[in-house]
Scaffold this motif. Structure first.
Motif, PDB file in Angstrom:
ATOM      1  N   ASN A 157       0.858  -1.185   0.000  1.00 16.22           N
ATOM      2  CA  ASN A 157       0.000   0.000   0.000  1.00 16.22           C
ATOM      3  C   ASN A 157       0.894   1.234   0.000  1.00 16.22           C
ATOM      4  O   ASN A 157       1.976   1.205   0.590  1.00 16.22           O
ATOM      5  CB  ASN A 157      -0.910   0.036   1.229  1.00 16.22           C
ATOM      6  N   TYR A 158       0.422   2.307  -0.635  1.00 17.34           N
ATOM      7  CA  TYR A 158       1.195   3.539  -0.736  1.00 17.34           C
ATOM      8  C   TYR A 158       0.344   4.748  -0.411  1.00 17.34           C
ATOM      9  O   TYR A 158      -0.864   4.769  -0.665  1.00 17.34           O
ATOM     10  CB  TYR A 158       1.734   3.724  -2.155  1.00 17.34           C
ATOM     11  N   ALA A 159       0.992   5.765   0.099  1.00 12.35           N
ATOM     12  CA  ALA A 159       0.339   7.062   0.220  1.00 12.35           C
ATOM     13  C   ALA A 159       0.155   7.635  -1.183  1.00 12.35           C
ATOM     14  O   ALA A 159       0.984   7.397  -2.073  1.00 12.35           O
ATOM     15  CB  ALA A 159       1.193   8.003   1.059  1.00 12.35           C
ATOM     16  N   ASP A 160      -0.904   8.390  -1.374  1.00 10.75           N
ATOM     17  CA  ASP A 160      -1.177   8.961  -2.690  1.00 10.75           C
ATOM     18  C   ASP A 160      -0.019   9.839  -3.169  1.00 10.75           C
ATOM     19  O   ASP A 160       0.265   9.904  -4.368  1.00 10.75           O
ATOM     20  CB  ASP A 160      -2.462   9.788  -2.655  1.00 10.75           C
ATOM     21  N   SER A 161       0.643  10.498  -2.237  1.00  6.02           N
ATOM     22  CA  SER A 161       1.697  11.442  -2.599  1.00  6.02           C
ATOM     23  C   SER A 161       2.929  10.773  -3.207  1.00  6.02           C
ATOM     24  O   SER A 161       3.752  11.431  -3.841  1.00  6.02           O
ATOM     25  CB  SER A 161       2.115  12.260  -1.378  1.00  6.02           C
ATOM     26  N   VAL A 162       3.074   9.457  -3.027  1.00  5.43           N
ATOM     27  CA  VAL A 162       4.265   8.768  -3.529  1.00  5.43           C
ATOM     28  C   VAL A 162       3.944   7.697  -4.567  1.00  5.43           C
ATOM     29  O   VAL A 162       4.859   7.098  -5.136  1.00  5.43           O
ATOM     30  CB  VAL A 162       5.083   8.139  -2.383  1.00  5.43           C
ATOM     31  N   LYS A 163       2.673   7.450  -4.819  1.00  2.46           N
ATOM     32  CA  LYS A 163       2.284   6.425  -5.796  1.00  2.46           C
ATOM     33  C   LYS A 163       2.888   6.716  -7.157  1.00  2.46           C
ATOM     34  O   LYS A 163       2.863   7.846  -7.631  1.00  2.46           O
ATOM     35  CB  LYS A 163       0.762   6.354  -5.911  1.00  2.46           C
ATOM     36  N   GLY A 164       3.445   5.667  -7.764  1.00  2.00           N
ATOM     37  CA  GLY A 164       4.053   5.823  -9.076  1.00  2.00           C
ATOM     38  C   GLY A 164       5.489   6.290  -9.035  1.00  2.00           C
ATOM     39  O   GLY A 164       6.180   6.256 -10.056  1.00  2.00           O
ATOM     40  N   ARG A 165       5.955   6.757  -7.867  1.00  2.00           N
ATOM     41  CA  ARG A 165       7.340   7.229  -7.739  1.00  2.00           C
ATOM     42  C   ARG A 165       8.157   6.351  -6.798  1.00  2.00           C
ATOM     43  O   ARG A 165       9.345   6.148  -7.013  1.00  2.00           O
ATOM     44  CB  ARG A 165       7.368   8.669  -7.227  1.00  2.00           C
ATOM     45  N   PHE A 166       7.530   5.856  -5.738  1.00  2.00           N
ATOM     46  CA  PHE A 166       8.210   5.035  -4.737  1.00  2.00           C
ATOM     47  C   PHE A 166       7.771   3.582  -4.878  1.00  2.00           C
ATOM     48  O   PHE A 166       6.612   3.301  -5.199  1.00  2.00           O
ATOM     49  CB  PHE A 166       7.876   5.500  -3.334  1.00  2.00           C
ATOM     50  N   THR A 167       8.694   2.673  -4.581  1.00  2.00           N
ATOM     51  CA  THR A 167       8.385   1.249  -4.590  1.00  2.00           C
ATOM     52  C   THR A 167       8.930   0.607  -3.329  1.00  2.00           C
ATOM     53  O   THR A 167      10.131   0.711  -3.051  1.00  2.00           O
ATOM     54  CB  THR A 167       8.989   0.551  -5.811  1.00  2.00           C
TER      55      THR A 167
END
Length: 117
Positions: free
Chosen positions: A56-66
């Motif tokens: 699960n990811y915070a919206d602010s990092v989705k697509g940038r962090f893995t």
């Protein structure tokens, strides 16, 4: 008792990348990354379950962090790409135990990430 040790923070220019690591001294149910910028509250970044590797990811990092894990090494990673100045914070890893799987009981000391504009 599980000990967590983070590494990999540093200074990077906007648009750059960093990879954080968190070595755990024992097995845990769930691990996550949190961050806290100066003057702000700690916020959730990402989490992963050791069993099944659900993330699960915070919206602010989705697509940038893995977020990922190496079960054999009991190590958690956070690959951060396309970094922005607003990503500047102290990043900490956290873990939960099998006896209390949904509560983060263990915390690392944190590692500083600074993104310059």
């Amino acid at each position: 008792q599980v000990q967590l040790v983070e590494s990999g923070g540093g200074l990077v220019q906007a648009g750059g990348s960093l990879r954080l690591s968190c070595a755990a001294s024992g097995r845990t149910f769930m691990m996550g990354w949190f961050r806290q910028a100066p003057g702000k509250e700690r916020e959730f970044v990402a989490r992963i379950l050791w069993v099944g590797s659900s993330t699960n990811y915070a919206d602010s990092v989705k697509g940038r962090f893995t977020i990922s894990s190496d079960n054999a090494k009991n190590t958690l990673y956070l690959q951060m790409n396309s970094l922005k100045p607003e990503d500047t914070a102290v990043y900490s890893c956290a873990a939960s135990s099998f006896s209390n799987p949904m509560k983060y009981n263990y915390w690392g000391q944190g590692t500083q990430v600074t993104v310059s504009s």
